[in-house]
Design a protein around this motif. Structure first.
Motif, PDB file in Angstrom:
ATOM      1  N   VAL A  92      44.808 -25.265   9.622  1.00 26.12           N
ATOM      2  CA  VAL A  92      44.460 -26.354   8.693  1.00 26.12           C
ATOM      3  C   VAL A  92      42.946 -26.532   8.624  1.00 26.12           C
ATOM      4  O   VAL A  92      42.373 -26.665   7.536  1.00 26.12           O
ATOM      5  CB  VAL A  92      45.166 -27.668   9.110  1.00 26.12           C
ATOM      6  N   THR A  93      42.285 -26.503   9.768  1.00 27.52           N
ATOM      7  CA  THR A  93      40.831 -26.656   9.789  1.00 27.52           C
ATOM      8  C   THR A  93      40.147 -25.514   9.053  1.00 27.52           C
ATOM      9  O   THR A  93      39.204 -25.740   8.283  1.00 27.52           O
ATOM     10  CB  THR A  93      40.315 -26.732  11.234  1.00 27.52           C
ATOM     11  N   CYS A  94      40.616 -24.283   9.254  1.00 27.83           N
ATOM     12  CA  CYS A  94      40.017 -23.131   8.574  1.00 27.83           C
ATOM     13  C   CYS A  94      40.210 -23.216   7.062  1.00 27.83           C
ATOM     14  O   CYS A  94      39.294 -22.906   6.293  1.00 27.83           O
ATOM     15  CB  CYS A  94      40.605 -21.828   9.117  1.00 27.83           C
ATOM     16  N   VAL A  95      41.390 -23.656   6.623  1.00 29.09           N
ATOM     17  CA  VAL A  95      41.648 -23.793   5.180  1.00 29.09           C
ATOM     18  C   VAL A  95      40.746 -24.873   4.588  1.00 29.09           C
ATOM     19  O   VAL A  95      40.142 -24.688   3.525  1.00 29.09           O
ATOM     20  CB  VAL A  95      43.139 -24.095   4.918  1.00 29.09           C
ATOM     21  N   ILE A  96      40.627 -26.013   5.278  1.00 32.29           N
ATOM     22  CA  ILE A  96      39.791 -27.112   4.769  1.00 32.29           C
ATOM     23  C   ILE A  96      38.323 -26.687   4.677  1.00 32.29           C
ATOM     24  O   ILE A  96      37.665 -26.929   3.662  1.00 32.29           O
ATOM     25  CB  ILE A  96      39.959 -28.371   5.640  1.00 32.29           C
ATOM     26  N   THR A  97      37.817 -26.040   5.730  1.00 32.12           N
ATOM     27  CA  THR A  97      36.405 -25.634   5.685  1.00 32.12           C
ATOM     28  C   THR A  97      36.165 -24.549   4.632  1.00 32.12           C
ATOM     29  O   THR A  97      35.101 -24.509   4.025  1.00 32.12           O
ATOM     30  CB  THR A  97      35.898 -25.159   7.065  1.00 32.12           C
ATOM     31  N   ARG A  98      37.160 -23.697   4.405  1.00 28.55           N
ATOM     32  CA  ARG A  98      37.035 -22.682   3.344  1.00 28.55           C
ATOM     33  C   ARG A  98      36.997 -23.356   1.974  1.00 28.55           C
ATOM     34  O   ARG A  98      36.191 -23.000   1.113  1.00 28.55           O
ATOM     35  CB  ARG A  98      38.184 -21.681   3.421  1.00 28.55           C
ATOM     36  N   LEU A  99      37.878 -24.349   1.762  1.00 30.56           N
ATOM     37  CA  LEU A  99      37.914 -25.057   0.480  1.00 30.56           C
ATOM     38  C   LEU A  99      36.633 -25.864   0.245  1.00 30.56           C
ATOM     39  O   LEU A  99      36.229 -26.079  -0.899  1.00 30.56           O
ATOM     40  CB  LEU A  99      39.131 -25.973   0.409  1.00 30.56           C
ATOM     41  N   MET A 100      36.004 -26.319   1.309  1.00 35.01           N
ATOM     42  CA  MET A 100      34.752 -27.069   1.196  1.00 35.01           C
ATOM     43  C   MET A 100      33.557 -26.146   0.959  1.00 35.01           C
ATOM     44  O   MET A 100      32.439 -26.614   0.768  1.00 35.01           O
ATOM     45  CB  MET A 100      34.516 -27.900   2.462  1.00 35.01           C
ATOM     46  N   GLY A 101      33.792 -24.833   1.011  1.00 37.53           N
ATOM     47  CA  GLY A 101      32.728 -23.869   0.792  1.00 37.53           C
ATOM     48  C   GLY A 101      31.913 -23.561   2.032  1.00 37.53           C
ATOM     49  O   GLY A 101      30.861 -22.928   1.955  1.00 37.53           O
ATOM     50  N   LEU A 102      32.385 -23.990   3.189  1.00 42.46           N
ATOM     51  CA  LEU A 102      31.653 -23.773   4.433  1.00 42.46           C
ATOM     52  C   LEU A 102      32.054 -22.476   5.133  1.00 42.46           C
ATOM     53  O   LEU A 102      31.390 -22.041   6.056  1.00 42.46           O
ATOM     54  CB  LEU A 102      31.883 -24.957   5.386  1.00 42.46           C
ATOM     55  N   GLY A 103      33.153 -21.893   4.732  1.00 39.83           N
ATOM     56  CA  GLY A 103      33.653 -20.677   5.370  1.00 39.83           C
ATOM     57  C   GLY A 103      34.666 -20.989   6.450  1.00 39.83           C
ATOM     58  O   GLY A 103      34.643 -22.063   7.049  1.00 39.83           O
ATOM     59  N   GLU A 104      35.571 -20.028   6.691  1.00 41.57           N
ATOM     60  CA  GLU A 104      36.633 -20.229   7.688  1.00 41.57           C
ATOM     61  C   GLU A 104      36.092 -20.410   9.090  1.00 41.57           C
ATOM     62  O   GLU A 104      36.672 -21.097   9.910  1.00 41.57           O
ATOM     63  CB  GLU A 104      37.599 -19.043   7.683  1.00 41.57           C
TER      64      GLU A 104
END
Length: 139
Positions: free
Chosen positions: A81-93
């Motif tokens: 979940v954290t990796c998906v959220i950071t990817r969607l925020m444009g920060l990378g997995e």
């Protein structure tokens, strides 16, 4: 062993197979991701069913095997979940690198299959039972 237990073992094997294929064939990464998400949902539902059947979380977590299974559901899910959220925020997995380690804990689901292999089960019991056991298993 029940049909559901055999199904859970099959999901473990399929998940392990799909994780081992990641990176070798980029066009199959979508399939591998889908299998990973399905496995996560399957094992979360399995844990919820076991909690319900046991009469609650406190009774479910009394057994060591259930604690292990539960940790293999909670920690990788938090990581995913954290990796998906950071990817969607444009920060990378890998923005929160430690969460990648939690996500990688999915690999340990294969340990659930040791219940069928008594020799391997005895070895893992010895290995994780004491520091001396860990050294013994490494030799």
């Amino acid at each position: 062993q029940s049909a559901f237990a055999w199904l859970a073992d099959a999901v473990v094997l399929i998940n392990a197979g799909s994780m081992s294929m990641q990176g070798f064939a980029p066009h199959l990464n979508v399939v591998s991701e889908a299998v990973g998400y399905f496995s996560t949902v399957f094992f979360a539902l399995e844990s919820l069913l076991k909690i319900w059947a046991s009469g609650g979380v406190s009774y479910y977590l009394l057994q060591g095997g259930n604690r292990f299974d539960f940790s293999l559901v909670v920690f990788p899910t938090m990581g995913e979940v954290t990796c998906v959220i950071t990817r969607l925020m444009g920060l990378g997995e890998d923005y929160i690198y430690q969460m990648l380690a939690f996500r990688a804990m999915r690999v340990f689901r294969i340990v659930k299959l040791t219940k069928h292999l008594t020799g391997l089960k005895n070895l893992t019991t010895r290995a994780f039972g004491s520091p001396a056991g860990v050294l013994y298993s490494m030799l």
